[in-house]
Design a protein around this motif. Structure first.
Motif, PDB file in Angstrom:
ATOM      1  N   TYR A  68      34.768 -21.295   3.747  1.00  0.00           N
ATOM      2  CA  TYR A  68      35.519 -20.335   2.948  1.00  0.00           C
ATOM      3  C   TYR A  68      36.612 -19.664   3.784  1.00  0.00           C
ATOM      4  O   TYR A  68      37.744 -19.482   3.321  1.00  0.00           O
ATOM      5  CB  TYR A  68      34.569 -19.282   2.384  1.00  0.00           C
ATOM      6  N   GLU A  69      36.264 -19.309   5.035  1.00  0.00           N
ATOM      7  CA  GLU A  69      37.254 -18.698   5.928  1.00  0.00           C
ATOM      8  C   GLU A  69      38.397 -19.676   6.223  1.00  0.00           C
ATOM      9  O   GLU A  69      39.563 -19.283   6.266  1.00  0.00           O
ATOM     10  CB  GLU A  69      36.584 -18.278   7.235  1.00  0.00           C
ATOM     11  N   ILE A  70      38.058 -20.934   6.416  1.00  0.00           N
ATOM     12  CA  ILE A  70      39.096 -21.952   6.678  1.00  0.00           C
ATOM     13  C   ILE A  70      40.008 -22.111   5.468  1.00  0.00           C
ATOM     14  O   ILE A  70      41.236 -22.187   5.590  1.00  0.00           O
ATOM     15  CB  ILE A  70      38.440 -23.296   7.046  1.00  0.00           C
ATOM     16  N   LEU A  71      39.405 -22.139   4.273  1.00  0.00           N
ATOM     17  CA  LEU A  71      40.186 -22.332   3.055  1.00  0.00           C
ATOM     18  C   LEU A  71      41.112 -21.161   2.759  1.00  0.00           C
ATOM     19  O   LEU A  71      42.115 -21.320   2.060  1.00  0.00           O
ATOM     20  CB  LEU A  71      39.241 -22.558   1.865  1.00  0.00           C
ATOM     21  N   GLN A  72      40.781 -19.979   3.274  1.00  0.00           N
ATOM     22  CA  GLN A  72      41.664 -18.828   3.091  1.00  0.00           C
ATOM     23  C   GLN A  72      42.988 -19.021   3.837  1.00  0.00           C
ATOM     24  O   GLN A  72      44.019 -18.475   3.456  1.00  0.00           O
ATOM     25  CB  GLN A  72      40.978 -17.559   3.609  1.00  0.00           C
ATOM     26  N   LYS A  73      42.936 -19.814   4.916  1.00  0.00           N
ATOM     27  CA  LYS A  73      44.106 -19.938   5.794  1.00  0.00           C
ATOM     28  C   LYS A  73      44.825 -21.283   5.667  1.00  0.00           C
ATOM     29  O   LYS A  73      46.007 -21.376   5.946  1.00  0.00           O
ATOM     30  CB  LYS A  73      43.676 -19.759   7.259  1.00  0.00           C
ATOM     31  N   GLU A  74      44.082 -22.328   5.288  1.00  0.00           N
ATOM     32  CA  GLU A  74      44.657 -23.675   5.332  1.00  0.00           C
ATOM     33  C   GLU A  74      44.528 -24.378   3.983  1.00  0.00           C
ATOM     34  O   GLU A  74      43.638 -24.055   3.186  1.00  0.00           O
ATOM     35  CB  GLU A  74      43.958 -24.516   6.411  1.00  0.00           C
ATOM     36  N   HIS A  75      45.414 -25.347   3.771  1.00  0.00           N
ATOM     37  CA  HIS A  75      45.413 -26.125   2.534  1.00  0.00           C
ATOM     38  C   HIS A  75      44.817 -27.504   2.797  1.00  0.00           C
ATOM     39  O   HIS A  75      45.077 -28.122   3.839  1.00  0.00           O
ATOM     40  CB  HIS A  75      46.842 -26.290   1.997  1.00  0.00           C
ATOM     41  N   PHE A  76      44.001 -28.010   1.855  1.00  0.00           N
ATOM     42  CA  PHE A  76      43.408 -29.342   1.961  1.00  0.00           C
ATOM     43  C   PHE A  76      43.598 -30.085   0.644  1.00  0.00           C
ATOM     44  O   PHE A  76      43.656 -29.475  -0.425  1.00  0.00           O
ATOM     45  CB  PHE A  76      41.911 -29.244   2.301  1.00  0.00           C
ATOM     46  N   ASP A  77      43.676 -31.405   0.750  1.00  0.00           N
ATOM     47  CA  ASP A  77      43.821 -32.237  -0.437  1.00  0.00           C
ATOM     48  C   ASP A  77      42.469 -32.565  -1.064  1.00  0.00           C
ATOM     49  O   ASP A  77      42.346 -32.664  -2.280  1.00  0.00           O
ATOM     50  CB  ASP A  77      44.552 -33.532  -0.075  1.00  0.00           C
ATOM     51  N   VAL A  78      41.454 -32.756  -0.209  1.00  0.00           N
ATOM     52  CA  VAL A  78      40.108 -33.086  -0.680  1.00  0.00           C
ATOM     53  C   VAL A  78      39.082 -32.353   0.171  1.00  0.00           C
ATOM     54  O   VAL A  78      39.291 -32.154   1.369  1.00  0.00           O
ATOM     55  CB  VAL A  78      39.847 -34.618  -0.619  1.00  0.00           C
TER      56      VAL A  78
END
Length: 591
Positions: free
Chosen positions: A506-516
Motif C-alpha cells: 500500500y505504501e509503495i502504491l501511494q508513491k509509484e504507478h504499476f501496470d499489473v
C-alpha cells in the motif's frame, strides 16, 4: 510426397519445441525447489517453536501465525513438486481451521470448548513427518542437481553470441533453439553470402559452419575469414556430414578449431562449444582486460577502434568517442592512499559500464583516464549520455572504505568521427575537448562541435518511448513463492517490484504507478482482499489503469466471488502452473 515430407518435418519441429519447453520448465522448477527447501527448514523450526508456545499457553497471535504458516506451505509446496509436504500442510490447515472463526477477545471463551489438544497432537505428528520429508527432499534435490550439471547449462554463463551457417533448415532451426534454451544468443544463415553480411553487422564469439552448401561451399567462408583481420580470430567449428580424414586435415590447416561429424549428439556439440568459448574467454581476460577494473584495456581498445571505424565507414552511421578523466584524482591518492584510489577507479568503471549500452565499448585508457566508443550516437547524443552519468556520480559515492564514502566528478570530451579521419586525430580531438572541460572548471562535458559545454548543469535524459518498461508489483508474504515468481517473469521486458505484505504494498502504491499487481489473498498485517478494496475505493488509486491478479490458497467459491466483486481482474488458486501464470500476466500487460 513433398507435402507428406513437410508434414513430417513440421511434426518433428513441434516435438522438439515441446521437449525444449519441458526442459525449460524443469530448470525453473529445480530453481524453485532449491529456494523452497532452503526456506522449508526455517519454517519447520518456526512451527516447532509455535507448537511449544501454544502447548504452554495458547495465544491468539501464535494461533494465527501457525495457521498462516501452514496455509502458505499448503499452497506453495505442490507448485514445486512437493506433494507430500503439501498434503501434510493441508492436514494442519484442517486441524486448525476452527481458529479462523474466532476473534481475539473471544479466545478465553472459545478455548475450553475448542479441540486445541487434538490439534496440537496432530500438529506434532505432522511436523515430525515433515522433518522426515525434508531429509528425503534434500537427497532428491542433490540427485536432481547432479543430473542438471551438464555442460550445456554452463553455456549460459558464457553470455555468448553464436552464428550457425548451414543450408539444412531443420538442423539449423533445431540447433538455434536448443542453444537459445541454454542461454546463448544465436543467429543463423542458410548460405555463405548471408553469413558474410551478418559477420559485419554483429560481433560473434563462435561460428558453426557446414562444409557442403549450395551455391558456395563452407570453404569459401574459410578464405573470407582468413583474409579479414577483424574476423580471423573467431573460433570456428566445422559441422560436416563427411567423416573424411582429408577434409578434417584441410579444415584444421585452414584454421578450424574443431570438426564435428554429422549425425552428432547435441550434448557433445555443447561441450565442444563450451570448451572453445572458455579457452577464448580466458585468453581474452589475460590479454584484453584491465586486471583492476575488469573492463577492456588499452591494447584491446587500440585493436577494436579500427574495426569500428571500418564498419561504420561502410554504413555511414554516426560514431562518437568520449574521453573521460577523474577530477583531482592525485589528491585522492595522496590523501587516502593508492588502495582508496583503486576503489575509486573500480567504482567509476562500474558506474560507466552500467549506464552505457551493450553495443558501446568502454576501456581504461591509462591511469585515471577512460574512453568510450559509442556506435550510432552523434556528438550531441553522447554528450547527453555522459551528462546523465556525471549526474549519477555527483549524487552517489563511487567507493567506500573504513566507514568513509568517496564521491568524485569527472571531466569528459566528446568527438564525433568523420569518414577518413585517422584514429590518432580522433583521439586528440576528444582529448583536447576533455582538457577544455578541465580549463572551464572541471565537472562537465565538452563537445568538439559545441560552442559551449553545459557548465555545471545536466539536461534531463528522457528515454525513447519504446524503452520504457511496463511495471509489475508482486505482493506475497511467502518469500519462496515471491522469489520464484520474480525469477520466472524477469525475462519479460518489464520492471518488477516486490512487497512482503499488504501494508508495504500500500505504501509503495501511494508513491509509484504499476501496470499489473500480483496479489496474495492471505497475508499478515493487511491481506490481499483488504488492499484490493482500498485500491479500488481510493479515488487517486482507482484512476490508475492497474490490473490485479489475485492468488489464493483457498478454493472457496465465496473468496473467488469476493475477489471479483472488489474489482480483481483475474484469480488463480494455489497450487498453479507457472506457465499459465506467465500467459495471464502477458495478457494483462498486453505483451
Amino acid at each position: 510426397m513433398n507435402r507428406a515430407k513437410n508434414g513430417d518435418l513440421s511434426s518433428i519441429d513441434k516435438d522438439k519445441d515441446k521437449e525444449k519447453d519441458k526442459e525449460k520448465e524443469n530448470r525453473i522448477l529445480l530453481q524453485g525447489k532449491k529456494m523452497f527447501i532452503k526456506e522449508f527448514q526455517r519454517q519447520l523450526d518456526q512451527l516447532q517453536l509455535l507448537i511449544g508456545r501454544i502447548e504452554a499457553k495458547p495465544a491468539y497471535k501464535d494461533l494465527m501465525e501457525f495457521y498462516r504458516n501452514v496455509h502458505t506451505m499448503k499452497g506453495s509446496a505442490p507448485i514445486f513438486g512437493y506433494i507430500r509436504i503439501g498434503k501434510l500442510a493441508e492436514e494442519l490447515v484442517m486441524a486448525w481451521e476452527w481458529t479462523q472463526s474466532m476473534k481475539e477477545d473471544e479466545l478465553d471463551t472459545i478455548l475450553p470448548l475448542s479441540p486445541v489438544d487434538e490439534s496440537l497432537a496432530r500438529s506434532k505428528q505432522a511436523v515430525h513427518n515433515m522433518s522426515m520429508e525434508y531429509d528425503i527432499s534434500l537427497i532428491e534435490l542433490e540427485m536432481d542437481e547432479q543430473k542438471e550439471q551438464s555442460t550445456s547449462l554452463m553455456l549460459g554463463s558464457m553470455h555468448c553470441r553464436l552464428l550457425i551457417v548451414d543450408d539444412d533448415d531443420v538442423l539449423r532451426s533445431y540447433l538455434q533453439r536448443r542453444l537459445q534454451l541454454d542461454g546463448c544468443i544465436v543467429d543463423d544463415a542458410s548460405d555463405v553470402e548471408t553469413a558474410k553480411v551478418m559477420l559485419h553487422q554483429q560481433t560473434y564469439d563462435l561460428i558453426m559452419l557446414d562444409l557442403l552448401m549450395h551455391p558456395l561451399s563452407g570453404y569459401e567462408l574459410f578464405e573470407y575469414l582468413k583474409e579479414d583481420p577483424t574476423l580471423q580470430w573467431i573460433p570456428l567449428i566445422v559441422l560436416s556430414g563427411r567423416n573424411d580424414l582429408n577434409d578434417k586435415v584441410r579444415c584444421f590447416h585452414l584454421g578450424a578449431d574443431d570438426y564435428v561429424t554429422k549425425p552428432f549428439q547435441y550434448e557433445e556439440l555443447a561441450a565442444r562449444i563450451y570448451g572453445l568459448l572458455k579457452r577464448t574467454k580466458n585468453f581474452e581476460q589475460l590479454a584484453f582486460r584491465d586486471p583492476l577494473t575488469g573492463i577492456f584495456n588499452r591494447r584491446y581498445f587500440d585493436h577494436q577502434i579500427r574495426l569500428e571505424m571500418q564498419r561504420f565507414e561502410r554504413y555511414e552511421a554516426p560514431l562518437s568517442l568520449a574521453f573521460i578523466d577523474i577530477d583531482k584524482f592525485k589528491t585522492i591518492n595522496d590523501t587516502y592512499g593508492h588502495h582508496v584510489g583503486d576503489l575509486v577507479l573500480q567504482g567509476l568503471a562500474h558506474l560507466l559500464q552500467t549506464n552505457i549500452r551493450n553495443t558501446d565499448l568502454l576501456a581504461r585508457f591509462g591511469g585515471e583516464e577512460f574512453v568510450i566508443v559509442l556506435p550510432n550516437s552523434t556528438e550531441g547524443q553522447t554528450i547527453r549520455t555522459l551528462q546523465a552519468i556525471l549526474e549519477h556520480a555527483r549524487k552517489q559515492p563511487v567507493a567506500q572504505s573504513d566507514g568513509l564514502t568517496f564521491s568524485i566528478t569527472f571531466s569528459a570530451g566528446v568527438a564525433e568521427w568523420q569518414p577518413g579521419m585517422p584514429v590518432q586525430e580522433w583521439l586528440s580531438m576528444a582529448d583536447a575537448a576533455m582538457y577544455k572541460a578541465k580549463q572551464q572548471g572541471r565537472n562537465r562535458v565538452y563537445g568538439v562541435q559545441q560552442t559551449q559545454a553545459a557548465a555545471g548543469t545536466v539536461e534531463e535524459y528522457v528515454p525513447p518511448a519504446a524503452s520504457i518498461k511496463k511495471r509489475l508489483l508482486v505482493v506475497d508474504d511467502d518469500l519462496i513463492l515471491r522469489s520464484i515468481l520474480i525469477s520466472h517473469l524477469q525475462h519479460l521486458p518489464i520492471q518488477i517490484v516486490e512487497a512482503s505484505d499488504g501494508e508495504e504494498a500500500y505504501e509503495i502504491l501511494q508513491k509509484e504507478h504499476f501496470d499489473v499487481c500480483i496479489l496474495d489473498g492471505m497475508m499478515p498485517r493487511m491481506d490481499g482482499f483488504t488492499l484490493l478494496e482500498k485500491v479500488r475505493l481510493e479515488e487517486e488509486l482507482s484512476k490508475r489503469d492497474m490490473r490485479i491478479l489475485i492468488l489464493s490458497g483457498k478454493k472457496k467459491e465465496d473468496d473467488l466471488v469476493r475477489g471479483y466483486q472488489l474489482g480483481a481482474d483475474d484469480y488463480m488458486t494455489k497450487p498453479f502452473s507457472l506457465v499459465e501464470l506467465e500467459m495471464r500476466v502477458r495478457r494483462m500487460l498486453r505483451l
